[in-house]
Design an enzyme around this catalytic site. Structure first.
Site, PDB file in Angstrom:
ATOM      1  N   ALA A   8      66.585  57.813   8.054  1.00 27.23           N
ATOM      2  CA  ALA A   8      67.031  56.645   8.805  1.00 27.23           C
ATOM      3  C   ALA A   8      68.490  56.806   9.192  1.00 27.23           C
ATOM      4  O   ALA A   8      69.320  57.171   8.363  1.00 27.23           O
ATOM      5  CB  ALA A   8      66.864  55.374   7.970  1.00 27.23           C
ATOM      6  N   CYS A   9      68.790  56.576  10.470  1.00 24.15           N
ATOM      7  CA  CYS A   9      70.180  56.493  10.893  1.00 24.15           C
ATOM      8  C   CYS A   9      70.292  55.318  11.864  1.00 24.15           C
ATOM      9  O   CYS A   9      69.287  54.832  12.364  1.00 24.15           O
ATOM     10  CB  CYS A   9      70.663  57.797  11.519  1.00 24.15           C
ATOM     11  SG  CYS A   9      69.979  58.185  13.133  1.00 24.15           S
ATOM     12  N   PRO A  10      71.513  54.847  12.101  1.00 20.55           N
ATOM     13  CA  PRO A  10      71.650  53.604  12.862  1.00 20.55           C
ATOM     14  C   PRO A  10      71.030  53.650  14.268  1.00 20.55           C
ATOM     15  O   PRO A  10      70.451  52.660  14.698  1.00 20.55           O
ATOM     16  CB  PRO A  10      73.162  53.401  12.935  1.00 20.55           C
ATOM     17  CG  PRO A  10      73.684  54.103  11.731  1.00 20.55           C
ATOM     18  CD  PRO A  10      72.796  55.292  11.556  1.00 20.55           C
TER      19      PRO A  10
END
Lengths: 474, 151
Positions: A8-10
């Site tokens: 997960a990344c922004p």
């Protein structure tokens, strides 16, 4: 080995994709199967509950929050920053191998800790037993806030109000602050079993499990089946939806399954089973139990206390607990104040014993359990036996016998010491109306020590690999 | 069908990028995206990319790649600009000589993003990075990307 990677990344464009590729490549090199769930700004395609069930370990490589992380509760997991997965995927996969082998969780020192990022040790066993434990733990983790809110608010109401009138107050008709707090606490408590059941079913069958699980839990409330009834409702609902999911209908009919068939048939099946198969026997068993207890009246005081105490701890607010309590209330109305004292002592022991155990042996418990353990001091002192339910619901075979041992001891001692109580509730707040109160407190203390000791011993020596891992990662 | 050619081209490749730091790299590559007609508000886009660069403490990885990127209302058409520096530039604790500046419009979650993600994925593989470091022309870089990124 089967692994699941969650990245997960922004923005969910570049880094989470790179981490996914890095983990896939590293896992393939080591001969593992891996399925990746990539989270970004627009959400994620969830891996299936089946994949989660079959996975040996979960790798979280996240710089952003992961939606519905509870899906992975109870699986061995490794948590790292996205960058660690991109730069050194081999090491991360090796850590997942180790976590899977020890059957439990391992957390990276570098990774960020938040409330949701609980490290949940799984049961020592693998396969079926560990799977059931994961379901129960998911249900319990959603239930705990309700237990804490309800338990503490009701305790507050008892602390500031009159223990006889508070339970009969009606805030909607006759406002008082104490009645308000009591009402809110009671409503939070009434959700305890439905939430437990709903989220056990969710862990088993994903989102379609929630509705039949919660409805089954409401029926467990209705038929007075307590948390054991809630466990049954949750497992029934999960199993029902799993079975319904196996029915594959063609085309348009297939699309109707999640919208119409799962909720309607699911609730109908679970509700029917709960009312007819579980409710009816409970009702008749309760009557039998009541008659049997009546027959014990006037028998040896210590024996009666032992029986009443054990019943209080058996289902912690369920039908057997309620029968013992009703017996004491009947005594209270008839002028026999000993049983009431014994029942309250026995009901105070389980939360107190659990609170004590979490302090004496913190490494045997997860972070979430330790926090719930602290609230148990207040609930135990207030005679809110339900505080012990989160512990009993994840591990009934060890918790229930341990709690019964101490509660039976406290009940027997209370009657032996000739302690009396002229109020139906209140715990420590009604100490002023307890006859023989110093000895009464002694009975509670001894019961608490007995339960805590048995609980710790059972957990320590029959817990498989739980403890070692908890120790290694603490 | 979406292909790599829709999100980048030889005009978006700078093989002799001459910049001192990550922020300057964003400025220079954003300039290429703007000239290629992909930005509607260059300043807004640069501000977003710079903010993200600062927030993450450097978007570079150990393998010498940096991927500054932002989703911004200042982006008209999604795109990626590629810059290569003669010597690695410092990104926080890391260094990078291969810099990909990604621009995505707000809320965009379509095939373009999939192509961008796919490109990022391929960068994990060393042979792709080596080829990028050895490429002589912009067209050669685009050809490498075409070969690696197939949907």
């Amino acid at each position: 080995m089967k692994l699941i990677g969650v990245t997960a990344c922004p923005t969910g464009i570049a880094h989470s994709a790179m981490a996914a590729e890095a983990l896939e490549t590293a896992a393939a090199e080591k001969g593992h199967d891996i399925e990746i769930e990539i989270h970004g700004a627009s959400g994620a395609d969830f891996v299936s509950p089946d994949a989660i069930r079959d996975a040996d370990a979960i790798i979280f490589a996240t710089d952003a929050s992961v939606a519905e992380k509870g899906r992975f509760d109870g699986k061995p997991k490794v948590e790292v920053k996205l960058r660690e997965a991109i730069d050194r995927p081999g090491e991360v996969v090796e850590r997942a191998e180790k976590a899977a082998e020890s059957g439990a969780a391992a957390t990276a020192g570098e990774s960020s800790e938040s409330d949701e990022d609980e490290v949940v040790p799984t049961g020592g066993g693998v396969g079926r037993a560990a799977e059931v434990r994961r379901w129960l733990m998911t249900g319990v983790s959603y239930m705990i806030p309700f237990v804490v809110a309800g338990g503490i608010l009701i305790a507050l109401a008892f602390a500031f109000g009159d223990t006889v009138t508070v339970p009969e107050s009606n805030v909607y008709e006759d406002f008082s602050l104490v009645a308000l707090i009591y009402e809110i606490g009671s409503l939070a408590f009434s959700m305890l079993v439905p939430i437990l059941a709903g989220f056990i079913a969710y862990a088993m069958a994903d989102r379609p499990g929630i509705a039949p699980g919660i409805v089954g839990g409401l029926i467990a409330n209705e038929i007075g089946a307590g948390f054991l009834g809630g466990l049954a409702a949750g497992l029934l609902a999960g199993a029902t939806i799993i079975l319904l999911k196996k029915i594959k209908l063609p085309g348009g009919f297939g699309r109707l399954m999640p919208i119409l068939v799962y909720p309607i048939i699911g609730c109908l099946v679970v509700g029917t089973l709960m009312i007819l198969v579980i409710g009816a026997p409970i009702a008749s068993a309760t009557v039998g139990l009541q008659n049997w207890l009546q027959g014990l009246q006037g028998s040896n005081a210590a024996f009666l206390g032992l029986i009443l105490g054990g019943m209080m701890a058996f289902d912690l607010g369920g039908p057997i607990n309620k029968t013992a309590y009703a017996f004491a209330i009947a005594g209270l109305e008839g002028g026999a104040f000993g049983p009431m004292a014994a029942v309250m002592a026995a009901g105070m022991v389980p939360p107190l014993a659990i609170a004590l155990a979490t302090v004496v042996r913190p490494r045997l418990f997860t972070a979430q359990e330790k926090r719930a353990g602290q609230a148990n001091w207040v609930m135990g002192a207030s005679f809110i036996t339900e505080g012990a339910i989160p512990f009993a619901a994840t591990d009934p075979l060890r918790v229930i016998p341990a709690m019964m041992a101490g509660s039976a001891t406290a009940g027997a001692l209370s009657l032996l010491f000739g302690a009396t109580l002229r109020a139906p509730h209140g715990g420590i707040f009604v100490i002023g109306v307890i006859g023989q109160w110093p000895l009464y407190l002694l009975a509670i203390a001894i019961g608490t020590l007995v339960s805590a000791a048995v609980f710790i011993i059972l957990k320590q020596f029959t817990g498989g690999s739980d403890e070692k891992v908890a120790e290694a990662t603490s | 069908m979406t292909t790599i050619d829709e999100i980048t081209n030889a005009n978006l490749v700078a093989l002799d990028l001459d910049v001192d730091g990550p922020m300057e790299a964003i400025d220079a590559l954003a300039d290429l995206l703007d000239k290629d007609g992909r930005l509607s508000d260059k300043d807004a886009y640069i501000a977003a990319a710079r903010a993200r660069e600062e927030e993450t403490g450097g978007t570079a990885m150990e393998m010498g790649i940096a991927i500054p990127h932002a989703k911004s209302g200042g982006v008209k058409e999604p795109g990626v600009a590629f810059g290569r520096t003669a010597a690695p530039i410092q990104y926080g604790d890391e260094k990078a000589d291969l810099i990909f500046l990604i621009a995505a419009p707000d809320g965009e979650n379509n095939l373009h993003v999939k192509v961008l993600s796919q490109l990022a994925r391929r960068l994990i593989h060393e042979n792709f990075r080596t080829s990028l470091r050895e490429a002589k022309t912009g067209e050669e870089v685009i050809e490498l990307m075409r070969r690696e990124v197939k949907l």
